[in-house]
Design an enzyme around this catalytic site. Structure first.
Site: not given
Length: 253
Positions: A6, A110
């Site tokens: 991420d 995200d």
């Protein structure tokens, strides 16, 4: 084994999954000046430190909100881990239901990953407070759809803005606080930034509930969640929510 990455504006969070279990986790700064060689070295050290075999890595998935770093990480992962990573690109590909009122064309990777995980782990009627570079509150409605969010400056941005916008106030590192009334400059700033953020997050969650018209489950995640978790006991802390979402999306693709 799955490597989930991420790439956020401030921090890149890497998780190692065996099946659905997050077994290892490591973070590094999201520096746009990092090249492929530097990231390859970071990944190599990670494999060595955790005694991970390249042969056991079956897949990698990347979510990124930093376009300059996306191709750099893609190439580094392919060259060092010897797998071609998949990407969180759209809500449709991630199998995230979207309310008809929402334009999902520019929805961040995200946010998609956090929403997918929240729906899987906590179900419908949920609000997720994701605290990173920005404070994002995500609303998942009674139909199990992503139905909106709010975005505010994150804790570090708030602290830096005080330093940059004033002549006398210093920039201070983030810490947990337990009192709202500060007695010195440091504590006063921490109160305003940390206690103020916690109060704002709770207030927004209550506003979400009021507009939704029914109670919501409150979830807290993100790199800065640790600073406000004690001030928000009404929220369930889930620090791996985005990585869990990446794991789910990888399994669907």
């Amino acid at each position: 084994m799955l490597i989930a990455i991420d790439i956020g504006n401030s921090v890149t969070d890497i998780g190692v999954f065996v099946g659905r279990e997050l077994t290892r986790r490591v973070k590094t700064e999201s520096d746009i000046n990092k090249g492929v060689a530097e990231i390859r070295h970071f990944l190599k050290v990670m494999l060595e430190e955790y005694q991970l075999s390249r042969d056991a890595i079956e897949n990698a998935i990347i979510s990124s909100v930093v376009p300059l770093l996306t191709p750099v990480w893609e190439k580094a992962v392919y060259e060092e881990l010897e797998v071609r990573p998949t990407f969180v690109s759209t809500a449709e590909k991630a199998a995230l239901p979207i309310s008809s009122e929402i334009d999902a064309s520019d929805l961040g990777a995200d946010i998609i990953a956090a929403s997918v995980a929240a729906l899987s782990k906590y179900g419908i009627c949920t609000v997720v407070a994701d605290l990173g570079t920005a404070n994002k509150l995500i609303y998942l409605n009674e139909k199990g759809e992503f139905a909106g969010l709010s975005i505010a400056p994150g804790l570090r941005i708030a602290a830096k803005s005080l330093r940059n916008g004033t002549s006398a106030l210093p920039e201070i590192p983030l810490e947990k606080v337990d009192k709202a009334i500060g007695k010195n400059t440091k504590d006063c700033i921490l109160s305003g930034v940390v206690y103020g953020a916690a109060t704002s997050i709770k207030g927004l969650a209550l506003a979400f509930e009021k507009e939704a018209g029914f109670p919501l489950k409150w979830i807290l995640t993100g790199g800065n969640a640790q600073y406000v978790a004690d001030l928000l006991p009404e929220f369930k802390l889930d620090e791996s929510l985005v990585l869990d979402g990446l794991s789910l999306i990888a399994s669907k693709n």
